[in-house]
Design a protein around this motif. Structure first.
Motif, PDB file in Angstrom:
ATOM      1  N   THR A 153      49.715  72.897  51.109  1.00  0.00           N
ATOM      2  CA  THR A 153      48.772  71.811  51.293  1.00  0.00           C
ATOM      3  C   THR A 153      47.362  72.354  51.515  1.00  0.00           C
ATOM      4  O   THR A 153      47.175  73.443  52.064  1.00  0.00           O
ATOM      5  CB  THR A 153      49.209  70.930  52.479  1.00  0.00           C
ATOM      6  OG1 THR A 153      48.339  69.802  52.577  1.00  0.00           O
ATOM      7  CG2 THR A 153      49.198  71.716  53.780  1.00  0.00           C
ATOM      8  N   ASP A 187      50.488  67.900  48.239  1.00  0.00           N
ATOM      9  CA  ASP A 187      49.723  66.731  48.676  1.00  0.00           C
ATOM     10  C   ASP A 187      49.828  65.573  47.681  1.00  0.00           C
ATOM     11  O   ASP A 187      49.070  64.606  47.780  1.00  0.00           O
ATOM     12  CB  ASP A 187      48.246  67.109  48.867  1.00  0.00           C
ATOM     13  CG  ASP A 187      48.030  68.030  50.063  1.00  0.00           C
ATOM     14  OD1 ASP A 187      48.622  67.744  51.124  1.00  0.00           O
ATOM     15  OD2 ASP A 187      47.304  69.027  49.929  1.00  0.00           O
ATOM     16  N   ARG A 222      42.438  63.865  48.929  1.00  0.00           N
ATOM     17  CA  ARG A 222      43.539  64.392  49.732  1.00  0.00           C
ATOM     18  C   ARG A 222      43.589  63.720  51.100  1.00  0.00           C
ATOM     19  O   ARG A 222      44.686  63.515  51.661  1.00  0.00           O
ATOM     20  CB  ARG A 222      43.365  65.898  49.883  1.00  0.00           C
ATOM     21  CG  ARG A 222      44.422  66.571  50.725  1.00  0.00           C
ATOM     22  CD  ARG A 222      44.297  68.083  50.688  1.00  0.00           C
ATOM     23  NE  ARG A 222      45.108  68.680  51.733  1.00  0.00           N
ATOM     24  CZ  ARG A 222      44.659  68.954  52.954  1.00  0.00           C
ATOM     25  NH1 ARG A 222      43.395  68.704  53.294  1.00  0.00           N
ATOM     26  NH2 ARG A 222      45.469  69.490  53.857  1.00  0.00           N
ATOM     27  N   ARG A 241      46.441  60.602  43.148  1.00  0.00           N
ATOM     28  CA  ARG A 241      47.349  61.015  44.219  1.00  0.00           C
ATOM     29  C   ARG A 241      48.349  59.910  44.502  1.00  0.00           C
ATOM     30  O   ARG A 241      47.999  58.729  44.521  1.00  0.00           O
ATOM     31  CB  ARG A 241      46.556  61.341  45.483  1.00  0.00           C
ATOM     32  CG  ARG A 241      47.411  61.802  46.637  1.00  0.00           C
ATOM     33  CD  ARG A 241      46.595  62.202  47.836  1.00  0.00           C
ATOM     34  NE  ARG A 241      47.467  62.511  48.956  1.00  0.00           N
ATOM     35  CZ  ARG A 241      47.329  62.031  50.191  1.00  0.00           C
ATOM     36  NH1 ARG A 241      46.312  61.222  50.472  1.00  0.00           N
ATOM     37  NH2 ARG A 241      48.174  62.353  51.146  1.00  0.00           N
TER      38      ARG A 241
END
Length: 511
Positions: A153, A187, A222, A241
């Motif tokens: 991460t 992530d 993120r 994401r």
């Protein structure tokens, strides 16, 4: 007549320009370059052959024009050339009416690139292998690769070891069902294109995820809160994401702010710019002219080492277009369509070696037999989904399931009456980057009109001065008292073979 040749080469210390000619020539004090000698070493200014597509074809993959030049080297004066770097360097061939003509009157007949030098008679001759500037398109469009350094991460998106040295994907225009790359799986960050895009719609097993917003940087993306079943984007980086995907993850992507920026011409312009070409290397005016002929939206997704020449022609083929360099080496695009108008008329008085005038079949599918049906495949689905790959919530929508499981949609135009005269009339299938049924249908109808009637492929030979200024893609009229050509037949130039030592040009014509 005299030919002058300028060649760029790298000695290992610097880039130099070498100047040779078919006869001794000295430029004047006011010329550029001034007071410069062109050595009389050119034995044969060579033959050069180029085609719109592959030889004898009216569509498909683009080829590279090629030829060679023979130089005298009995005295060893060019031996040092074996240590020079020629590959990919500029070569320019000019023609003068005589050795007494001013340099300012020289006509550029070719500007391209050198591949290499070789010789089959080492003690007397050298040969330069030359290509048109499509050689410069014969390299990968995408040079950026994943480092494979994302091991946990954090604000990094270079992929794990599995992606090391893999080309980053690139989207142009509008594309459907592409497979995003897990550039930071720790992530939940995925990439759809190496660069900015206008929108991303993510899917899990064909079920659309809910969009929650765009973030301006990788760090902000993120840090965003993204609940299951939702996704956030960083459009500036071509990334999104998610929290978790249960099935196969896909995405629809739009690159280009408006529909007018997603035409074949505009996409090709951005491809050439991305590859490092400037507007002095390609004709912006010809791109605008192609836009005026067909402004349909297109899209292509590149996830490998596809060469520029290949992907550019894929896009251009969607609207029946081509890309060729002109005599000055500048790339121009045009559309291959039924010949109309004419830049020149050739009669029996113009054609030399009349006995060599030929009627050939094309190298197209069907070998020139008229087509009764044209199918244009469009709206490619880059990642098909079947069975358990499809989310339960979409299994009751049979049409959508069929869409997910099929790579291409098809538009068809046909005229069965063609088979009355041509019993072996063919079906032609064209893969396109078009995104809608209406534009694919229009292109299918246009191609059917082009190919359903008699078309001839004719080869004839002219003196080089008669062929001056005639470019690939131009239309000319052939008027001879036979073959139904009495009133003249308008034809398109699909190939040109210059034999400079003989001062003749063979034209390959279609119409």
């Amino acid at each position: 007549m005299i030919h002058l040749i300028e060649i760029d080469a790298h000695t290992g210390a610097s880039l130099v320009t070498l100047r040779l000619a078919t006869g001794a020539y000295l430029t004047g004090p006011t010329d550029s370059p001034a007071n410069t000698i062109f050595e009389p070493r050119v034995i044969d200014p060579g033959a050069f052959s180029a085609n719109l597509y592959q030889a004898g074809q009216t569509g498909g993959e683009a080829s590279i024009g090629f030829g060679d030049i023979t130089l005298a080297n009995a005295d060893g004066g060019l031996d040092a050339w074996f240590n020079y770097g020629f590959d990919g360097r500029r070569i320019e061939i000019k023609r003068l009416d005589s050795a007494d003509a001013p340099f300012s009157s020289a006509i550029t007949v070719f500007k391209g690139a050198v591949e290499t030098i070789d010789t089959s008679e080492a003690w007397g001759l050298l040969r330069l292998r030359i290509f048109d500037n499509r050689l410069n398109l014969d390299k990968p469009l995408q040079v950026n690769r994943y480092a494979g350094t994302t091991t946990g991460t954090g604000n990094t998106a270079e992929g794990t070891e599995d992606l090391r040295d893999q080309p980053k994907p690139v989207a142009f225009g509008r594309v459907f069902g592409i497979r995003p790359y897990a550039v930071n799986p720790f992530d939940g960050i995925f990439q759809v294109s190496d660069g900015a895009v206008s929108s991303i719609q993510a899917y899990d097993g064909g079920s659309p995820l809910t969009y929650v917003g765009d973030y301006g940087s990788l760090a902000a993306l993120r840090a965003a809160t993204v609940l299951p079943g939702r996704y956030a984007t960083c459009l500036a980086l071509g990334m999104f994401r998610i929290t978790k995907a249960g099935l196969k993850l896909t995405a629809d992507v739009v690159e280009g702010a408006t529909t007018s920026s997603r035409t074949a011409a505009q996409v090709v312009g951005r491809m050439l710019a991305r590859a490092g070409f400037s507007t002095s290397d390609y004709s912006v005016a010809s791109l605008s002219a192609l836009d005026a002929l067909n402004s349909a939206e297109v899209g292509i997704w590149i996830d490998g080492d596809d060469h520029i020449r290949h992907v550019v022609q894929q896009v251009l083929a969607s609207v029946g277009a081509y890309l060729v360099p002109n005599a000055n080496g500048v790339f121009e695009v045009g559309r291959f369509q039924a010949p109309a108008g004419s830049v020149r008329t050739f009669t029996m008085d113009d054609i030399i070696r009349r006995e060599n005038m030929r009627f050939d079949v094309t190298n197209d599918p069907g070998r020139g037999i008229p087509a009764y049906r044209v199918i244009v495949r469009y709206k490619r689905n880059y990642s098909t989904l079947n069975g358990s790959e499809v989310a339960t919530c979409v299994t009751n929508d049979e049409d959508y399931k069929a869409f997910l499981s099929t790579e291409w949609r098809e538009a068809k135009a046909e005229d069965l009456s063609v088979k009355t005269k041509f019993s072996n009339a063919v079906e032609v299938t064209v893969d396109s980057c078009l995104t809608s049924l209406s534009t694919a249908q229009a292109e299918a109808a246009r191609l059917l009109a082009l190919y359903k009637v008699r078309r001839d492929r004719v080869s004839l030979t002219l003196w080089d001065e008669q062929a001056d200024g005639i470019r690939l893609g131009d239309t000319v009229t052939v008027q001879v008292p036979r073959f139904g050509y009495d009133a003249g037949r308008v034809m398109r130039v699909i190939g040109r073979n210059d034999k400079r030592a003989e001062r003749v040009v063979e034209l390959d014509l279609y119409g």
